[in-house]
Design a protein around this motif. Structure first.
Motif, mmCIF file in Angstrom:
data_model
loop_
_atom_site.group_PDB
_atom_site.id
_atom_site.type_symbol
_atom_site.label_atom_id
_atom_site.label_comp_id
_atom_site.label_asym_id
_atom_site.label_seq_id
_atom_site.Cartn_x
_atom_site.Cartn_y
_atom_site.Cartn_z
ATOM 1 N N ALA A 163 1.186 -0.932 0.194
ATOM 2 C CA ALA A 163 -0.375 -0.026 -0.233
ATOM 3 C C ALA A 163 0.761 0.951 -0.413
ATOM 4 C CB ALA A 163 -0.605 -0.217 0.760
ATOM 5 N N PRO A 164 1.483 1.714 -0.744
ATOM 6 C CA PRO A 164 2.513 2.642 -1.595
ATOM 7 C C PRO A 164 1.468 4.294 -0.764
ATOM 8 C CG PRO A 164 2.124 1.479 -3.234
ATOM 9 C CD PRO A 164 1.172 1.170 -2.593
ATOM 10 N N ASP A 165 2.328 5.168 -0.303
ATOM 11 C CA ASP A 165 1.720 6.355 -0.165
ATOM 12 C C ASP A 165 1.603 7.093 -1.211
ATOM 13 O OD1 ASP A 165 1.418 8.677 0.493
ATOM 14 O OD2 ASP A 165 3.012 9.436 2.361
ATOM 15 N N VAL A 166 1.006 7.596 -2.564
ATOM 16 C CA VAL A 166 0.426 8.056 -3.294
ATOM 17 C C VAL A 166 0.568 9.932 -2.823
ATOM 18 C CG1 VAL A 166 0.596 6.418 -4.869
ATOM 19 C CG2 VAL A 166 -1.480 6.789 -3.714
ATOM 20 N N SER A 167 0.272 10.034 -1.589
ATOM 21 C CA SER A 167 -0.239 10.988 -1.130
ATOM 22 C C SER A 167 -0.480 12.197 -2.601
ATOM 23 C CB SER A 167 -0.836 11.435 0.192
ATOM 24 O OG SER A 167 0.474 11.344 0.937
ATOM 25 N N GLY A 168 0.877 12.016 -1.879
ATOM 26 C CA GLY A 168 1.995 13.699 -2.604
ATOM 27 C C GLY A 168 1.582 13.448 -4.560
ATOM 28 N N CYS A 169 0.572 12.250 -5.022
ATOM 29 C CA CYS A 169 0.857 12.750 -6.447
ATOM 30 C C CYS A 169 -0.380 12.142 -7.121
ATOM 31 C CB CYS A 169 1.188 10.761 -6.833
ATOM 32 S SG CYS A 169 2.797 10.866 -5.423
ATOM 33 N N THR A 170 -0.627 12.071 -8.388
ATOM 34 C CA THR A 170 -2.282 12.217 -9.001
ATOM 35 C C THR A 170 -1.987 11.017 -9.753
ATOM 36 O OG1 THR A 170 -3.484 13.372 -9.909
ATOM 37 C CG2 THR A 170 -0.604 13.599 -10.963
ATOM 38 N N PHE A 171 -3.340 10.730 -9.843
ATOM 39 C CA PHE A 171 -3.872 10.353 -11.283
ATOM 40 C C PHE A 171 -4.096 10.595 -12.161
ATOM 41 C CE2 PHE A 171 -3.293 7.151 -7.944
ATOM 42 C CZ PHE A 171 -2.459 6.011 -8.059
ATOM 43 N N ASP A 172 -4.380 11.622 -12.684
ATOM 44 C CA ASP A 172 -5.259 12.604 -13.645
ATOM 45 C C ASP A 172 -4.020 12.708 -14.659
ATOM 46 O OD1 ASP A 172 -6.847 14.664 -13.989
ATOM 47 O OD2 ASP A 172 -8.430 14.326 -13.066
ATOM 48 N N PHE A 173 -4.337 12.925 -15.128
ATOM 49 C CA PHE A 173 -3.685 13.719 -15.935
ATOM 50 C C PHE A 173 -3.509 15.251 -16.516
ATOM 51 C CE2 PHE A 173 -1.359 15.201 -19.902
ATOM 52 C CZ PHE A 173 -0.766 14.534 -19.619
ATOM 53 N N ASP A 174 -4.718 15.396 -16.227
ATOM 54 C CA ASP A 174 -5.770 16.866 -16.388
ATOM 55 C C ASP A 174 -4.720 17.723 -15.241
ATOM 56 O OD1 ASP A 174 -7.125 19.226 -17.431
ATOM 57 O OD2 ASP A 174 -8.384 19.092 -15.883
ATOM 58 N N GLU A 175 -5.243 17.522 -14.148
ATOM 59 C CA GLU A 175 -4.103 17.583 -12.414
ATOM 60 C C GLU A 175 -3.263 18.292 -12.329
ATOM 61 O OE1 GLU A 175 -5.888 17.260 -8.231
ATOM 62 O OE2 GLU A 175 -5.534 15.313 -8.926
ATOM 63 N N HIS A 176 -2.363 16.691 -13.123
ATOM 64 C CA HIS A 176 -1.088 16.836 -13.140
ATOM 65 C C HIS A 176 -0.052 17.919 -14.285
ATOM 66 C CE1 HIS A 176 2.993 15.996 -14.565
ATOM 67 N NE2 HIS A 176 3.070 16.484 -16.136
ATOM 68 N N LEU A 177 -0.961 18.800 -15.002
ATOM 69 C CA LEU A 177 -0.860 19.789 -15.816
ATOM 70 C C LEU A 177 -0.977 21.158 -15.115
ATOM 71 C CD1 LEU A 177 -2.045 18.845 -19.533
ATOM 72 C CD2 LEU A 177 0.339 19.086 -18.718
ATOM 73 N N ARG A 178 -2.237 21.060 -14.348
ATOM 74 C CA ARG A 178 -2.108 22.049 -13.656
ATOM 75 C C ARG A 178 -1.776 22.428 -12.569
ATOM 76 N NH1 ARG A 178 -7.501 21.169 -11.264
ATOM 77 N NH2 ARG A 178 -7.468 18.541 -13.166
ATOM 78 N N TRP A 179 -1.167 21.414 -11.824
ATOM 79 C CA TRP A 179 -0.065 21.296 -10.592
ATOM 80 C C TRP A 179 0.869 21.940 -11.482
ATOM 81 C CZ3 TRP A 179 -0.773 16.003 -7.927
ATOM 82 C CH2 TRP A 179 -1.466 15.722 -6.909
ATOM 83 N N VAL A 180 1.555 21.639 -12.366
ATOM 84 C CA VAL A 180 2.744 21.844 -12.878
ATOM 85 C C VAL A 180 2.340 22.911 -13.553
ATOM 86 C CG1 VAL A 180 4.436 21.544 -15.772
ATOM 87 C CG2 VAL A 180 3.666 19.463 -14.145
ATOM 88 N N LEU A 181 1.548 24.083 -14.082
ATOM 89 C CA LEU A 181 1.550 25.234 -14.238
ATOM 90 C C LEU A 181 1.567 26.344 -13.310
ATOM 91 C CD1 LEU A 181 -1.292 25.416 -16.798
ATOM 92 C CD2 LEU A 181 1.015 25.744 -16.941
ATOM 93 N N ARG A 182 0.951 25.589 -11.400
ATOM 94 C CA ARG A 182 0.997 26.201 -10.203
ATOM 95 C C ARG A 182 2.636 26.172 -10.376
ATOM 96 N NH1 ARG A 182 -3.178 22.992 -7.393
ATOM 97 N NH2 ARG A 182 -1.274 22.392 -6.202
ATOM 98 N N GLU A 183 2.944 25.539 -10.160
ATOM 99 C CA GLU A 183 4.315 24.950 -9.683
ATOM 100 C C GLU A 183 5.324 26.514 -10.792
ATOM 101 O OE1 GLU A 183 7.560 21.971 -7.957
ATOM 102 O OE2 GLU A 183 6.960 21.699 -10.127
ATOM 103 N N GLY A 184 5.358 26.360 -11.831
ATOM 104 C CA GLY A 184 5.757 27.408 -12.755
ATOM 105 C C GLY A 184 5.515 28.391 -12.861
ATOM 106 N N LEU A 185 4.885 29.436 -11.903
ATOM 107 C CA LEU A 185 4.200 29.789 -11.574
ATOM 108 C C LEU A 185 4.719 30.699 -9.833
ATOM 109 C CD1 LEU A 185 0.944 30.675 -13.056
ATOM 110 C CD2 LEU A 185 2.651 31.645 -13.305
ATOM 111 N N GLU A 186 4.922 29.503 -8.906
ATOM 112 C CA GLU A 186 6.217 29.681 -7.999
ATOM 113 C C GLU A 186 4.791 29.508 -6.950
ATOM 114 O OE1 GLU A 186 8.991 32.149 -8.060
ATOM 115 O OE2 GLU A 186 10.092 30.883 -9.670
ATOM 116 N N GLU A 187 3.440 29.259 -7.541
ATOM 117 C CA GLU A 187 2.254 29.286 -6.394
ATOM 118 C C GLU A 187 1.728 27.547 -5.360
ATOM 119 O OE1 GLU A 187 -1.168 29.657 -8.904
ATOM 120 O OE2 GLU A 187 -0.497 31.736 -9.553
ATOM 121 N N LYS A 188 2.992 26.818 -5.381
ATOM 122 C CA LYS A 188 2.253 25.932 -4.513
ATOM 123 C C LYS A 188 3.293 24.654 -5.218
ATOM 124 C CE LYS A 188 -1.984 25.561 -2.445
ATOM 125 N NZ LYS A 188 -3.119 25.119 -2.381
#
Length: 192
Positions: A163-188
């Protein structure tokens, strides 16, 4: 998939008017149909449909910071295949050491790497640190998506756990892209 593309288009518009953002540009580069077919033929059904849909419809996402460095760049099909080969060939039996425990760890890591597909550089690095699809760990929305450093040889310990801890990961490609943009904007940070 509209959430990520809407976010990308909104950010492109914002970049036209705001000059003090951490990102200088966000672009989508079309992928030639024959390159996409070659990738699908080589990797088969392991590539998640939302990724293939996004890349075929919109292209490859690239975000460049104010210094001109890649903050996020999806690999083109040739780069993806090269990174996949590198990821799988990097783990050899002797790379961990020569004692029995180290050889066993290398074998487990090599086994795990067979199911991982690197598809995008991790924001702010260009040293074979990738976001990966883990095709062996899936949910209804798709395979696990996670970042890993080029020298992280403990992925098997994590992902092959019952039961690996995947709490800081995603299974949703759309969410991944939004996270990448947020990180690029240094928001999170990605995944947080």
């Amino acid at each position: 998939m509209s959430g990520a593309i809407d976010s990308i288009l909104a950010l492109q518009e914002r970049l036209k008017h705001e000059t003090k953002l951490p990102l200088r540009s966000v672009s989508l580069t079309p992928v030639a149909t024959q390159d996409l077919h070659r990738l699908e033929a080589a990797v088969g059904a392991l590539l998640p449909p939302p990724y293939l849909d996004f890349v075929s419809r919109h292209g490859l996402l690239s975000a460049v910071d104010w210094q001109g460095h890649d903050r996020a760049r999806m690999l083109n099909p040739t780069e993806l295949l090269e990174a996949l080969q590198w990821s799988r060939e990097t783990i050899e039996e002797g790379c961990f050491g020569d004692n029995e425990d180290e050889l066993e760890a290398a074998i487990l890591e090599k086994k795990l790497r067979e199911r991982l597909i690197p598809f995008q550089y991790v924001a702010a690095t260009n040293v074979s640190d990738y976001y990966y699809f883990d095709t062996g760990l899936r949910r209804d929305t798709g395979p696990l998506i996670f970042p890993a450093r080029h020298d992280d040889f403990e992925l098997a310990t994590w992902l092959l756990d019952e039961a690996p801890d995947v709490s800081g990961c995603t299974f949703d490609f759309d969410e991944h892209l939004r996270w990448v943009l947020r990180e690029g904007l240094e928001e999170k940070d990605w995944g947080r």
